[in-house]
Design an enzyme around this catalytic site. Structure first.
Site, PDB file in Angstrom:
ATOM      1  CG  HIS A  54      -1.986  -0.999   1.201  1.00  0.00           C
ATOM      2  ND1 HIS A  54      -3.078  -0.924   2.030  1.00  0.00           N
ATOM      3  CD2 HIS A  54      -2.157  -2.113   0.454  1.00  0.00           C
ATOM      4  CE1 HIS A  54      -3.881  -1.953   1.788  1.00  0.00           C
ATOM      5  NE2 HIS A  54      -3.335  -2.691   0.832  1.00  0.00           N
ATOM      6  CD  GLU A  56      -1.941   4.204   3.280  1.00  0.00           C
ATOM      7  OE1 GLU A  56      -3.104   4.388   3.675  1.00  0.00           O
ATOM      8  OE2 GLU A  56      -1.655   3.438   2.337  1.00  0.00           O
ATOM      9  CB  CYS A  84      -6.589  -0.350   5.223  1.00  0.00           C
ATOM     10  SG  CYS A  84      -4.876  -0.956   5.111  1.00  0.00           S
ATOM     11  CB  CYS A  87      -2.005   1.668   6.260  1.00  0.00           C
ATOM     12  SG  CYS A  87      -1.603   0.858   4.683  1.00  0.00           S
TER      13      CYS A  87
END
Length: 162
Positions: A54, A56, A84, A87
């Site tokens: 992801h 992040e 999410c 993260c």
């Protein structure tokens, strides 16, 4: 929200555009420390064959390498979409000082939309949160991506269809 927040969110939006160009969900992130970007990331789980890739996570990894420490004390994370659960956990472990995000994620947001992983009362680290920075632009990018996925025949030139 400050003028600087908008400038750094523009950087995160550039990362989201990179994800879009790769055919990924257009989410971008930057880690800022002492007025400079120390980590960047765009969503890459499909192209990297990595469920943890992801925006992040990739930005946090790069920042850790740049700083030379997994503790990103006095760093801010700017991300185009609410993080999410995975993260949010990484943000807490990294000891990010401040999270600034654009659009909320009603389906998977773990700051306050769907879950409250970040800043759970039993956690020992608290992250300052500022939401809604350039939210309309951040949300439009994601909504347009999914609209085009559902209806590829209506694709304007330049957007991926797969």
């Amino acid at each position: 929200m400050s003028h600087c927040d908008e400038l750094w969110m523009e950087e995160a939006l550039r990362e989201a555009q990179r994800a879009l160009a790769l055919g990924e969900v257009p989410v971008g992130a930057v880690v800022v420390c002492d007025g400079r970007v120390v980590g960047r990331g765009c969503n890459r789980p499909l192209s990297a064959h990595d469920p943890t890739a992801h925006a992040e996570i990739l930005a946090l990894r790069e920042a850790g390498q740049t700083i030379g420490n997994y503790r990103l004390l006095d760093c801010d994370l700017y991300v185009t979409v609410e993080p999410c659960a995975m993260c949010a956990g990484a943000i807490t472990h990294a000891r990010i000082d401040r999270l600034v995000y654009g659009a909320e994620d009603a389906k998977a947001g773990a700051v306050h939309s769907m879950l409250q992983v970040l800043n759970h009362p039993r956690l020992n680290h608290k992250v300052e949160v500022c939401s809604g920075v350039l939210a309309a632009r951040c949300m439009d990018l994601v909504q347009t991506f999914f609209r085009e996925k559902r209806n590829p025949d209506a694709n304007p030139p330049g957007l991926p269809t797969d």
